[in-house]
Enzyme design. Structure first.
Site, PDB file in Angstrom:
ATOM      1  N   GLU A  99       0.834  -1.206   0.000  1.00 32.46           N
ATOM      2  CA  GLU A  99       0.000   0.000   0.000  1.00 32.46           C
ATOM      3  C   GLU A  99       0.866   1.252   0.000  1.00 32.46           C
ATOM      4  OE1 GLU A  99      -2.745   1.084  -0.489  1.00 32.46           O
ATOM      5  OE2 GLU A  99      -4.409   0.041   0.456  1.00 32.46           O
ATOM      6  N   ASP A 135      -4.598   4.774   6.078  1.00 33.22           N
ATOM      7  CA  ASP A 135      -5.147   5.974   6.711  1.00 33.22           C
ATOM      8  C   ASP A 135      -6.158   5.541   7.773  1.00 33.22           C
ATOM      9  OD1 ASP A 135      -6.289   8.442   7.302  1.00 33.22           O
ATOM     10  OD2 ASP A 135      -6.295   9.145   5.254  1.00 33.22           O
ATOM     11  N   ARG A 137      -0.416  12.498  -8.963  1.00 28.91           N
ATOM     12  CA  ARG A 137       0.155  11.168  -8.683  1.00 28.91           C
ATOM     13  C   ARG A 137       1.593  11.043  -9.180  1.00 28.91           C
ATOM     14  NH1 ARG A 137      -3.845   7.407  -7.121  1.00 28.91           N
ATOM     15  NH2 ARG A 137      -5.856   7.668  -8.119  1.00 28.91           N
TER      16      ARG A 137
HETATM   17  C1  PRP Z   1      -6.085   5.280  -1.020  1.00 27.79           C
HETATM   18  C2  PRP Z   1      -4.753   4.613  -0.772  1.00 27.79           C
HETATM   19  C3  PRP Z   1      -5.106   3.380   0.024  1.00 27.79           C
HETATM   20  C4  PRP Z   1      -6.357   3.820   0.765  1.00 27.79           C
HETATM   21  C5  PRP Z   1      -6.011   4.049   2.209  1.00 27.79           C
HETATM   22  O1  PRP Z   1      -6.687   4.677  -2.128  1.00 27.79           O
HETATM   23  O2  PRP Z   1      -4.121   4.292  -1.992  1.00 27.79           O
HETATM   24  O3  PRP Z   1      -5.392   2.283  -0.816  1.00 27.79           O
HETATM   25  O4  PRP Z   1      -6.829   5.034   0.168  1.00 27.79           O
HETATM   26  O5  PRP Z   1      -7.099   4.650   2.876  1.00 27.79           O
HETATM   27  P1  PRP Z   1      -7.829   4.013   4.120  1.00 27.79           P
HETATM   28  O6  PRP Z   1      -6.787   3.408   5.040  1.00 27.79           O
HETATM   29  O7  PRP Z   1      -8.479   5.239   4.742  1.00 27.79           O
HETATM   30  O8  PRP Z   1      -8.819   3.002   3.638  1.00 27.79           O
HETATM   31  P2  PRP Z   1      -7.961   5.303  -2.870  1.00 27.79           P
HETATM   32  O9  PRP Z   1      -9.188   4.579  -2.431  1.00 27.79           O
HETATM   33  O10 PRP Z   1      -7.963   6.780  -2.712  1.00 27.79           O
HETATM   34  O11 PRP Z   1      -7.702   4.892  -4.375  1.00 27.79           O
HETATM   35  P3  PRP Z   1      -6.396   5.167  -5.271  1.00 27.79           P
HETATM   36  O12 PRP Z   1      -5.277   4.309  -4.687  1.00 27.79           O
HETATM   37  O13 PRP Z   1      -6.790   4.711  -6.637  1.00 27.79           O
HETATM   38  O14 PRP Z   1      -6.073   6.629  -5.189  1.00 27.79           O
END
Ligand code: PRP
Length: 195
Positions: A114, A118, A180
């Protein structure tokens, strides 16, 4: 002007400050790879990058694993794409599977990669999905962590850096699909994401 000074002088619109530059990201990736290569020295690992955010980190981590001594046939790369529903800068906890892995995870040593953990919902969802498919082992590696935001407890075996409580973009992380591609992690000006 060195590369870091050049970056600071040419920040794109909306970017307030570089938080972790390419050198810091590289050093962190190497440190994580050394630990992973030691832990998996007798095993083959299926490295599963979580798109889109972990695109660059997964690629760089895989190459760092090779530098750390892992053999070519010890590393298989795959990707899964998920997206969390939410507003501009906080996810809601609902996770949607957009693209599954092409490899079967049954009987494999799976390492989920990852960009950031968050509130924890995404990794919690992925651990449940992979855990239900009979892997030989399951672990997670995140470049960034915001442990103070956690809504759900979830193990992260390999953590790179604690991210500041700011909206961070670059090195795979986006704001509305922009930023990105930046080679560093940077803090956005609040006016970008506050209505
Ligand atoms: C983001 C990041 C993680 C996730 C973490 O992905 O890449 O996969 O959020 O957040 P959390 O711990 O609060 O669940 P996102 O869903 O924004 O998609 P992306 O990777 O395509 O930007």
């Amino acid at each position: 002007m060195n590369p870091t000074e050049f970056e600071a002088a040419t920040l794109p619109e909306g970017v307030a400050e570089v938080v972790f530059d390419a050198e810091a990201i590289g050093a962190t990736t190497d440190r994580l790879a050394a630990r992973i290569a030691t832990d998996y020295r007798d095993r083959k690992v299926l490295v599963v990058g979580v798109l889109k955010g972990a695109l660059f980190f997964t690629a760089d981590l895989a190459r760092a694993l090779q530098r750390a001594g892992m053999a070519p046939d010890q590393i298989t790369l795959d990707f899964i794409a998920v997206s969390s529903y939410g507003n501009a800068h906080r996810s809601s906890g609902e996770v949607r599977l957009l693209k599954d892995t092409s490899e079967s995870v049954e009987g494999r040593h799976v390492l989920i990669v990852e960009d950031i953990v968050d509130n924890g919902h995404t990794l919690h969802y992925l651990r449940a999905v992979f855990g239900g498919r009979g892997p030989a082992s399951l672990a997670a590696c995140a470049l960034l962590d915001k442990p103070y935001h956690r809504c759900v407890e979830v193990p992260v075996e390999y953590v790179g850096l604690e991210a500041p409580d700011e909206f961070v973009v670059g090195y795979g992380l986006d704001y509305q699909e922009s930023y990105r591609h930046l080679p560093y992690l940077a803090r956005l000006h609040p006016w970008v994401y506050r209505d």
